[in-house]
Design a protein around this motif. Structure first.
Motif, PDB file in Angstrom:
ATOM      1  N   UNK A  42       0.837  -1.207   0.000  1.00 24.06           N
ATOM      2  CA  UNK A  42       0.000   0.000   0.000  1.00 24.06           C
ATOM      3  C   UNK A  42       0.872   1.257   0.000  1.00 24.06           C
ATOM      4  N   UNK A  43       1.923   1.280   0.807  1.00 20.62           N
ATOM      5  CA  UNK A  43       2.777   2.469   0.856  1.00 20.62           C
ATOM      6  C   UNK A  43       3.415   2.736  -0.509  1.00 20.62           C
ATOM      7  N   UNK A 102       3.324   6.215  -5.458  1.00 15.29           N
ATOM      8  CA  UNK A 102       3.406   6.153  -6.918  1.00 15.29           C
ATOM      9  C   UNK A 102       2.821   7.417  -7.551  1.00 15.29           C
ATOM     10  N   UNK A 103       3.313   7.715  -8.734  1.00 20.51           N
ATOM     11  CA  UNK A 103       2.832   8.895  -9.459  1.00 20.51           C
ATOM     12  C   UNK A 103       1.352   8.726  -9.791  1.00 20.51           C
ATOM     13  N   UNK A 132      -6.318   8.130   4.925  1.00 19.38           N
ATOM     14  CA  UNK A 132      -5.399   9.127   5.489  1.00 19.38           C
ATOM     15  C   UNK A 132      -4.358   9.537   4.445  1.00 19.38           C
ATOM     16  N   UNK A 133      -3.875   8.574   3.676  1.00 18.71           N
ATOM     17  CA  UNK A 133      -2.892   8.897   2.630  1.00 18.71           C
ATOM     18  C   UNK A 133      -3.494   9.862   1.613  1.00 18.71           C
ATOM     19  N   UNK A 134      -4.711   9.622   1.213  1.00 13.69           N
ATOM     20  CA  UNK A 134      -5.353  10.467   0.197  1.00 13.69           C
ATOM     21  C   UNK A 134      -5.766  11.830   0.746  1.00 13.69           C
ATOM     22  N   UNK A 180      -0.531  11.874   3.904  1.00 19.89           N
ATOM     23  CA  UNK A 180       0.403  11.256   4.846  1.00 19.89           C
ATOM     24  C   UNK A 180       0.618   9.793   4.463  1.00 19.89           C
ATOM     25  N   UNK A 181       1.641   9.564   3.665  1.00 18.98           N
ATOM     26  CA  UNK A 181       1.897   8.215   3.181  1.00 18.98           C
ATOM     27  C   UNK A 181       2.455   7.294   4.261  1.00 18.98           C
TER      28      UNK A 181
END
Length: 192
Positions: A91-92, A97-98, A163-165, A169-170
């Motif tokens: 997932x990370x 990723x671009x 949270x990443x999106x 915060x990756x």
């Protein structure tokens, strides 16, 4: 379906998927699909009666591709415990990723109010497949009741994606992996 027909249909679906992932379903109209794909409107309607049909087919294709990719990457770890933890590493990598724009299924489900809408049902099916894969790994741990663990891990993955999106915060994948490690240890210790 002949080769030319298949290529045109795949071009429509690939373009629709890209546009929906970038802009959402509501912002992806037929005019934009025609312009971006280079496929005439009449040709698109030969394959799909409505924009909703195009969107559903594109999301179904994404589901298959994403799940195959996620399983293949996660399964590179040597055993079930390592594969479970590797899901968060995978997932990370996706987050970093671009073009990462979160989960296409969470995003599109949020655009549709009706729980019986085909888009919502596709999103639900995608999450059920992710849960089924997670449960499959949990069952390999040989614990008495793998269902609660699989459900907890799914929530951790979905939370990390959100949270990443939303927050950019990756490291949410690292944090979720740390919690997953604790939960795994708890379940495995209960079996000892």
């Amino acid at each position: 379906m002949n080769t030319s027909t298949s290529i045109t249909r795949e071009k429509i679906l690939a373009t629709a998927e890209q546009l929906i992932y970038q802009n959402g379903i509501q912002a992806t109209g037929m005019d934009l699909l025609v312009k971006t794909s280079g496929v005439a409107r009449k040709s698109i309607y030969r394959y799909f009666a409505t924009k909703d049909e195009v969107a559903a087919a594109a999301l179904n294709a994404r589901d298959v591709r994403w799940m195959n990719w996620f399983r293949a990457e996660s399964d590179q770890a040597p055993d079930a415990r390592a594969r479970i933890l590797n899901m968060f590493t995978v997932l990370k990598g996706w987050f970093e990723s671009e073009g990462f724009r979160g989960c296409a299924f969470i995003n599109t489900a949020g655009e549709v109010g009706d729980p019986q809408d085909p888009i919502r049902l596709i999103a639900k099916l995608h999450k059920q497949k992710l849960l089924a894969y997670t449960l499959e790994l949990c069952e390999q741990l040989d614990i008495a009741d793998p269902d609660p663990l699989a459900n907890q891990l799914l929530i951790l993955m979905e939370g990390a994606i959100t949270v990443a999106r939303v927050m950019g915060d990756y490291s949410s994948a690292d944090n979720a992996q740390a919690v997953a490690r604790l939960i795994l240890e708890k379940h495995l210790a209960a079996e000892a």
